[in-house]
Scaffold this active site. Structure first.
Site, short mmCIF file in Angstrom:
data_model
loop_
_atom_site.label_atom_id
_atom_site.label_comp_id
_atom_site.label_asym_id
_atom_site.label_seq_id
_atom_site.Cartn_x
_atom_site.Cartn_y
_atom_site.Cartn_z
N ASP A 97 0.79 -1.23 0.00
CA ASP A 97 0.00 0.00 0.00
C ASP A 97 0.82 1.29 0.00
O ASP A 97 0.33 2.34 0.38
CB ASP A 97 -0.90 -0.01 1.24
CG ASP A 97 -0.11 -0.12 2.55
OD1 ASP A 97 1.13 0.03 2.50
OD2 ASP A 97 -0.72 -0.37 3.60
N GLU A 119 -0.40 -9.05 -1.37
CA GLU A 119 -1.09 -8.53 -0.16
C GLU A 119 -2.25 -7.62 -0.58
O GLU A 119 -2.36 -6.47 -0.18
CB GLU A 119 -0.12 -7.80 0.76
CG GLU A 119 -0.61 -7.71 2.20
CD GLU A 119 0.32 -6.89 3.07
OE1 GLU A 119 0.44 -5.68 2.85
OE2 GLU A 119 0.92 -7.47 3.99
N GLU A 133 -2.34 5.05 3.00
CA GLU A 133 -2.20 3.68 2.49
C GLU A 133 -3.51 3.01 2.11
O GLU A 133 -3.55 2.19 1.20
CB GLU A 133 -1.45 2.81 3.52
CG GLU A 133 0.04 3.14 3.64
CD GLU A 133 0.34 4.28 4.60
OE1 GLU A 133 -0.63 4.82 5.20
OE2 GLU A 133 1.51 4.65 4.74
N HIS A 214 5.41 4.18 14.19
CA HIS A 214 5.86 5.13 13.18
C HIS A 214 4.74 5.60 12.25
O HIS A 214 4.99 6.31 11.29
CB HIS A 214 6.92 4.48 12.29
CG HIS A 214 6.36 3.43 11.38
ND1 HIS A 214 5.96 2.21 11.85
CD2 HIS A 214 6.09 3.45 10.06
CE1 HIS A 214 5.47 1.51 10.84
NE2 HIS A 214 5.52 2.23 9.74
N ARG A 216 2.08 7.39 10.12
CA ARG A 216 1.85 8.79 9.77
C ARG A 216 0.60 9.34 10.47
O ARG A 216 0.58 10.47 10.93
CB ARG A 216 1.63 8.85 8.26
CG ARG A 216 2.22 10.01 7.55
CD ARG A 216 1.86 9.86 6.08
NE ARG A 216 2.96 9.32 5.31
CZ ARG A 216 3.88 10.06 4.70
NH1 ARG A 216 3.85 11.36 4.81
NH2 ARG A 216 4.84 9.51 3.99
N HIS A 246 11.99 4.29 14.49
CA HIS A 246 11.96 4.55 13.04
C HIS A 246 12.71 5.85 12.75
O HIS A 246 12.62 6.80 13.53
CB HIS A 246 10.49 4.69 12.61
CG HIS A 246 10.26 4.52 11.15
ND1 HIS A 246 10.38 5.56 10.26
CD2 HIS A 246 9.92 3.45 10.40
CE1 HIS A 246 10.11 5.13 9.04
NE2 HIS A 246 9.83 3.84 9.10
N1 UDP Z 1 11.31 -4.28 11.18
C1 UDP Z 1 12.70 -4.39 11.12
N2 UDP Z 1 13.44 -3.63 11.97
C2 UDP Z 1 12.90 -2.76 12.86
C3 UDP Z 1 11.47 -2.65 12.91
C4 UDP Z 1 10.71 -3.42 12.04
O1 UDP Z 1 13.25 -5.17 10.34
O2 UDP Z 1 13.64 -2.10 13.58
C5 UDP Z 1 10.50 -5.08 10.24
C6 UDP Z 1 9.40 -5.91 10.86
O3 UDP Z 1 9.85 -7.19 11.14
C7 UDP Z 1 8.32 -5.91 9.79
C8 UDP Z 1 8.56 -4.65 9.02
O4 UDP Z 1 9.85 -4.17 9.37
O5 UDP Z 1 8.49 -6.99 8.89
C9 UDP Z 1 7.51 -3.66 9.40
O6 UDP Z 1 7.82 -2.47 8.87
P1 UDP Z 1 7.11 -1.14 9.29
O7 UDP Z 1 6.61 -1.27 10.68
O8 UDP Z 1 8.07 -0.06 8.96
O9 UDP Z 1 5.93 -0.99 8.24
P2 UDP Z 1 4.45 -1.55 8.14
O10 UDP Z 1 4.49 -3.03 8.27
O11 UDP Z 1 3.65 -0.86 9.18
O12 UDP Z 1 4.03 -1.15 6.77
#
Ligand code: UDP
Length: 378
Positions: A97, A119, A133, A214, A216, A246
């Protein structure tokens, strides 16, 4: 004839969820995957590329400080479009997204190139949560001809929107494939996740809570409440909170102000994927507003408190592994305290079934993309 499939991604979560798909495409005869990264997140994307052993064919290096969504979207469109004109792919694959995914689908549509959406079908039914998103994902859904829905719930959402049922495939979520890959890697080389040893020693005997935040839509008041709640929870002697922060400055500023000097809180740099997966294995529970973490933690039997008002991943809540607690200070503190002090409630959440996949999603997706070759979808 071999099919050229252009796989486009730009952020850490997309890279985590797509590197297994690139591997699976690579393993098939008759397909050549070509990888284009936009680097919408630069450093934390590169960490995943390295772990996932992906060398991009195109790197657009799009990130600029303080870029607006308008500017980001415009630059993505012209740059991704130019790559498509050069590569002339038979198919494009995007995930999730993000702006990169939405623009990747749009640029493909402008060239009448079919799009596979990994997804697909997640919906919160609130266009401002997650923002932007929710709309990005819906726009991709109107363009794609292959919708790889991770669960029955996401498939149902697409069918309700009158997507052709022949184009919707329930594949599971590729995040579980990535999790298995990295878990195997750590088992072979434990030093890949050795960077947490110091923190483990510092917090020996404490109950570890993992935190990520993190989103938005939580910037401002939401993040401030989350920071205050973490500070309140950290007053307990028996817990320690580990919080990879983040890199977005909006997040860092708020968290620094509230949490910097607390003994029981470790605010650390974002972890690379093996270290993060290792952290998930150490924690008693996760406090998060992340999408991916809502899927990974249940696969490891860790309860998740989701610090968002809505989730486009209701499966975790329905299965009992996750609970929506929003960004209200008292609700976050009360629910965390309950999980720490009420063993029956904790066990109930920890034992619930993981609804997000079996680790074979990428193979299914690659095969479906190959099978669709040459067929006109719409
Ligand atoms: N993740 C990572 N290191 C970190 C924090 C998260 O590798 O310090 C990984 C986590 O395992 C997951 C992904 O990043 O697979 C999630 O990313 P994020 O939270 O940025 O985005 P969202 O999933 O909310 O789109």
């Amino acid at each position: 004839m071999t099919q050229k499939i252009l796989v486009i991604f730009g952020t850490r979560p997309e890279a985590i969820k797509l590197f297994p798909v690139v591997h699976a495409l690579d393993a098939l005869d008759g397909v050549t995957p070509i990888v284009c990264v936009t680097a919408q997140h630069r450093e934390i994307l590169d960490q995943v590329l390295e772990i996932g052993k992906i060398v991009p064919d195109y790197d657009l290096d799009i990130m600029q400080p303080d870029q607006t969504l308008d500017a980001l979207t415009a630059r993505l469109l012209t740059k991704i479009g130019a790559v498509m004109d050069e590569v002339q792919p038979d198919r494009v694959i995007v995930q999730g997204d993000t702006a990169t995914a939405m623009v990747g689908a749009l640029a493909a549509y402008y060239r009448k190139i079919p799009v596979g959406h990994v997804e697909a079908g997640l919906r919160s039914y609130n266009i401002y949560h997650p923002w932007p998103e929710e709309v990005n994902r819906k726009m991709i859904g109107t363009i794609a001809d292959l919708h790889f829905a991770p669960t029955q719930t996401s498939a149902n959402a697409l069918l309700k929107e009158a997507v052709n049922p022949d184009h919707v495939h329930i594949t599971g979520n590729t995040v579980i494939d990535a999790l298995h890959w990295v878990t195997d890697l750590i088992a072979q080389k434990p030093e890949m996740a050795g960077g947490l040893d110091e923190l483990k020693a510092r917090f020996a005997g404490k109950r570890i809570i993992g935190v990520t935040s993190h989103r938005r839509e939580n910037f401002g008041g939401g993040l401030e409440n989350i920071a205050k709640a973490i500070a309140a929870i950290a007053k307990r002697d028996d817990v320690a909170l580990i919080f990879p922060v983040h890199p977005n400055p909006n997040v860092r500023k708020v968290m620094d102000a509230e949490l910097k000097d607390l003994d029981n809180v470790a605010m650390i740099e974002p972890l690379d994927y093996p270290h993060f997966v290792h952290l998930l294995s150490l924690v008693e529970l996760m406090l998060t507003d992340s999408g991916g973490v809502q899927e990974e933690a249940p696969a490891l039997g860790k309860p998740v408190l989701v610090m968002r008002e809505t989730t486009e991943r209701p499966e975790g809540v329905e299965a009992g592994t996750a609970k929506l607690v929003g960004t209200d200070y008292e609700t976050i503190v009360a629910n965390t305290t309950r999980l720490l002090d009420d063993k029956a409630e904790y066990d109930r959440m920890a034992r619930a079934h993981n609804p997000f996949g079996d680790g074979k999603s990428s193979k299914r997706i690659a095969q479906l993309a190959l099978n669709a070759a040459g067929k006109s979808a719409h």
